[in-house]
Design an enzyme around this catalytic site. Structure first.
Site, PDB file in Angstrom:
ATOM      1  N   ILE A   1      -3.963 -22.503  48.299  1.00 18.67           N
ATOM      2  CA  ILE A   1      -4.921 -23.394  48.956  1.00 18.67           C
ATOM      3  C   ILE A   1      -5.611 -24.250  47.893  1.00 18.67           C
ATOM      4  O   ILE A   1      -6.192 -23.703  46.953  1.00 18.67           O
ATOM      5  CB  ILE A   1      -5.982 -22.600  49.737  1.00 18.67           C
ATOM      6  CG1 ILE A   1      -5.328 -21.676  50.762  1.00 18.67           C
ATOM      7  CG2 ILE A   1      -6.969 -23.536  50.423  1.00 18.67           C
ATOM      8  CD1 ILE A   1      -6.302 -20.740  51.450  1.00 18.67           C
TER       9      ILE A   1
ATOM     10  N   VAL B   1       6.506 -15.901  27.356  1.00 20.87           N
ATOM     11  CA  VAL B   1       6.173 -14.628  26.719  1.00 20.87           C
ATOM     12  C   VAL B   1       6.010 -13.563  27.804  1.00 20.87           C
ATOM     13  O   VAL B   1       5.376 -13.809  28.838  1.00 20.87           O
ATOM     14  CB  VAL B   1       4.864 -14.748  25.901  1.00 20.87           C
ATOM     15  CG1 VAL B   1       4.365 -13.378  25.470  1.00 20.87           C
ATOM     16  CG2 VAL B   1       5.079 -15.628  24.686  1.00 20.87           C
TER      17      VAL B   1
ATOM     18  N   LYS C   1      -8.660 -15.352  37.566  1.00 24.26           N
ATOM     19  CA  LYS C   1     -10.023 -15.415  38.105  1.00 24.26           C
ATOM     20  C   LYS C   1     -10.983 -14.481  37.384  1.00 24.26           C
ATOM     21  O   LYS C   1     -12.166 -14.793  37.232  1.00 24.26           O
ATOM     22  CB  LYS C   1     -10.033 -15.132  39.605  1.00 24.26           C
ATOM     23  CG  LYS C   1      -9.615 -13.725  40.041  1.00 24.26           C
ATOM     24  CD  LYS C   1      -8.160 -13.670  40.396  1.00 24.26           C
ATOM     25  CE  LYS C   1      -7.739 -12.303  40.912  1.00 24.26           C
ATOM     26  NZ  LYS C   1      -6.284 -12.294  41.221  1.00 24.26           N
TER      27      LYS C   1
ATOM     28  N   LYS D   1     -13.720 -14.834  42.425  1.00 23.50           N
ATOM     29  CA  LYS D   1     -13.366 -16.138  42.989  1.00 23.50           C
ATOM     30  C   LYS D   1     -14.610 -16.882  43.480  1.00 23.50           C
ATOM     31  O   LYS D   1     -14.721 -18.104  43.310  1.00 23.50           O
ATOM     32  CB  LYS D   1     -12.360 -15.937  44.119  1.00 23.50           C
ATOM     33  CG  LYS D   1     -11.045 -15.322  43.662  1.00 23.50           C
ATOM     34  CD  LYS D   1     -10.178 -14.867  44.828  1.00 23.50           C
ATOM     35  CE  LYS D   1      -8.910 -14.192  44.351  1.00 23.50           C
ATOM     36  NZ  LYS D   1      -8.104 -13.622  45.450  1.00 23.50           N
TER      37      LYS D   1
ATOM     38  N   GLY E   1      -4.906 -18.669  45.903  1.00 22.60           N
ATOM     39  CA  GLY E   1      -3.474 -18.907  45.791  1.00 22.60           C
ATOM     40  C   GLY E   1      -3.066 -20.353  45.953  1.00 22.60           C
ATOM     41  O   GLY E   1      -3.393 -21.211  45.137  1.00 22.60           O
TER      42      GLY E   1
ATOM     43  N   ASP F   1     -12.548  -8.596  43.339  1.00 20.26           N
ATOM     44  CA  ASP F   1     -11.617  -9.725  43.288  1.00 20.26           C
ATOM     45  C   ASP F   1     -12.213 -10.948  43.994  1.00 20.26           C
ATOM     46  O   ASP F   1     -12.185 -12.062  43.464  1.00 20.26           O
ATOM     47  CB  ASP F   1     -10.292  -9.325  43.938  1.00 20.26           C
ATOM     48  CG  ASP F   1      -9.303 -10.477  44.025  1.00 20.26           C
ATOM     49  OD1 ASP F   1      -8.675 -10.803  43.012  1.00 20.26           O
ATOM     50  OD2 ASP F   1      -9.169 -11.058  45.124  1.00 20.26           O
TER      51      ASP F   1
ATOM     52  N   ARG G   1       5.510  -9.055  28.428  1.00 15.97           N
ATOM     53  CA  ARG G   1       5.138  -7.796  27.768  1.00 15.97           C
ATOM     54  C   ARG G   1       6.376  -6.948  27.476  1.00 15.97           C
ATOM     55  O   ARG G   1       6.495  -6.343  26.418  1.00 15.97           O
ATOM     56  CB  ARG G   1       4.180  -7.003  28.664  1.00 15.97           C
ATOM     57  CG  ARG G   1       2.766  -7.541  28.705  1.00 15.97           C
ATOM     58  CD  ARG G   1       1.827  -6.529  29.364  1.00 15.97           C
ATOM     59  NE  ARG G   1       0.469  -7.023  29.410  1.00 15.97           N
ATOM     60  CZ  ARG G   1      -0.046  -7.678  30.442  1.00 15.97           C
ATOM     61  NH1 ARG G   1       0.694  -7.918  31.501  1.00 15.97           N
ATOM     62  NH2 ARG G   1      -1.298  -8.096  30.414  1.00 15.97           N
TER      63      ARG G   1
ATOM     64  N   GLU H   1      -6.606 -24.231  39.377  1.00 18.32           N
ATOM     65  CA  GLU H   1      -6.489 -24.227  40.837  1.00 18.32           C
ATOM     66  C   GLU H   1      -5.971 -22.903  41.373  1.00 18.32           C
ATOM     67  O   GLU H   1      -6.400 -22.417  42.421  1.00 18.32           O
ATOM     68  CB  GLU H   1      -5.568 -25.366  41.296  1.00 18.32           C
ATOM     69  CG  GLU H   1      -5.451 -25.512  42.799  1.00 18.32           C
ATOM     70  CD  GLU H   1      -6.773 -25.933  43.439  1.00 18.32           C
ATOM     71  OE1 GLU H   1      -7.363 -25.113  44.173  1.00 18.32           O
ATOM     72  OE2 GLU H   1      -7.214 -27.063  43.202  1.00 18.32           O
TER      73      GLU H   1
ATOM     74  N   ALA I   1       4.515 -36.681  38.680  1.00 18.00           N
ATOM     75  CA  ALA I   1       3.807 -36.509  37.408  1.00 18.00           C
ATOM     76  C   ALA I   1       3.959 -37.717  36.494  1.00 18.00           C
ATOM     77  O   ALA I   1       3.130 -37.943  35.610  1.00 18.00           O
ATOM     78  CB  ALA I   1       4.332 -35.268  36.690  1.00 18.00           C
TER      79      ALA I   1
END
Length: 422
Positions: free
Chosen positions: A132, A43, A103, A201, A130, A197, A45, A125, A33
């Protein structure tokens, strides 16, 4: 070396894995980086359910991160749509870089975020497949290509169930129960098994590949819960594997977007993706087919993608959110569902008596549908099961035919259809 301060909203499975990954691999991450990536706070819940291995300051107030001027990057891993979108807007309004694995939120608001962000980086990404790196592959690696098609197995829960049904001759409900016991399916797996789902994506990938702004309600979405062993039998008999596919195809100035079960040839690479793994096939006009395979979910795999976005932001080398600064292609539109063409497999339970087949073929013929293969399974209590495949037809014709078949008194229950993807 500069420090990049990070706030994580949602320190659950993926959030905890992200914190631990940044700590455990900090040397190699910093080297790549060119900066120290430091999680300043998180944070959650419920403060009583936090991972004991997480040593960062935690609170249950989102504003503890959004209002902190020292936070450079907000990582949103909380899920949901509306609250997550508000978090994203507020972070971007304060010029904080934003990273998400969400997503569902992106399926509805990706173009809104691109407009708001301007020159503030957004990484997502982890939102598709996941670990990939399919977003970067489409946005950067294949950026010189017109994308002809994308076909993806994007839901590990469904792929596990279908693999299990194929290999072990057991029912959908038994496979789903086992997937829950193993942690591959949520206690409420509806968004997985109903195809939504995967649809979320697919919409993200289609925006990058084609620049189209489709919503879930605009596309064909079907799930897997009505499949049975008769369908598996037919597929095996004729050299197919059944997968839940997310499909994008560009044909002329139209883009097909659809999620449904599909019979695909067993020799195709994507048919070999088994268990909980994900895979994506992308065909470019110059590169041909490229294939991406790996873990589509799980804390570590998803955290790997989250951190890859953080590294890109630290390098100041981020791309425009969806990979383009002006429209990719003019005049592209979403192909109406009724005009999508395919071959079809149909399972029909009928009364086992004379004249049944002629009535069925008559209705199919009236809708311009011709039969390619027909099998009849042994009658059980006076009910015969017909398994057939058609030559190429279209959605309007096949749906009209099924609707008309349902009106016949010889039909025991609604015919079941799977598309054959060739």
């Amino acid at each position: 070396m500069k420090n990049i301060n990070i706030g994580i909203i949602g320190v659950g499975v993926v959030g905890s894995a992200t914190v631990l990954l940044l700590e455990q691999n900090k040397d190699i991450i910093s080297a790549r980086a060119g900066a120290n990536l430091i999680v300043k706070k998180g944070v959650v819940r419920d403060m009583s359910k936090t991972d004991k291995n997480i040593k960062i300051p935690l609170s249950n107030d989102i504003n503890d991160i959004l209002e902190d001027d020292d936070i450079d990057v907000v990582v949103e891993l909380m899920g949901g749509v509306d609250v997550a979108f508000e978090v994203a807007k507020k972070a971007l309004s304060k010029k904080k870089a934003f990273v998400t694995a969400n997503k569902a939120m992106l399926a509805y608001h990706r173009y809104d975020l691109q407009k708001i962000a301007l020159d503030t980086p957004i990484g997502f990404e982890a939102s598709v497949a996941g670990g990939i790196p399919i977003i970067k592959a489409l946005r950067d690696g294949l950026s010189a290509n017109h994308i002809t098609s994308i076909r993806g197995i994007l839901n590990g829960t469904c792929n596990y169930i279908l693999t299990k049904m194929t290999n072990q001759d057991i029912s959908f409900n038994e496979c789903l129960k086992e997937a829950k016991e193993l942690g591959y399916a949520e206690s409420n797996p509806e968004l997985d098994i109903n195809g939504m789902d995967s649809a979320h994506k697919l919409l993200i990938l289609a925006s990058i590949a084609y620049g189209v702004n489709a919503m879930p309600q605009d596309i064909l979405i079907e799930g897997i819960s009505d499949i049975n062993q008769d369908d598996i039998f037919f597929a095996n008999e004729f050299g197919y594997t059944i997968k839940l596919l997310a499909i994008a195809k560009k044909i002329g100035n139209e883009v097909e977007l659809r999620v449904h079960l599909a019979m695909i040839n067993k020799d195709e690479m994507i048919s070999k993706i088994s268990g909980v793994m994900n895979g994506v096939s992308v065909i470019g006009d110059k590169v041909g087919e490229t294939m991406y395979y790996g873990a589509g979910a799980g804390g570590n795999a998803t955290a790997s993608s989250v951190v890859s976005d953080l590294i890109e932001i630290a390098r100041d080398s981020y791309s425009p959110m969806l990979g383009f600064k002006q429209p990719l292609e003019s005049g592209l539109k979403i192909k109406p569902i009724s005009k999508i063409e395919s071959r079809y497999y149909i399972r029909i339970n009928v009364l086992d008596k004379a004249g049944v087949l002629s009535k069925i073929t008559s209705i199919l013929g009236d809708n311009g549908i011709s039969i390619k293969i027909l099998l009849q399974k042994t009658s059980n209590n006076g009910i015969a099961t017909l398994l057939l495949s058609t030559h190429k037809s279209n959605e309007l014709s096949i749906q009209k035919a099924i609707s008309n078949l349902c009106k016949l008194d010889i039909i025991h229950d609604k015919p079941y259809m799977i598309r054959i993807e060739e």
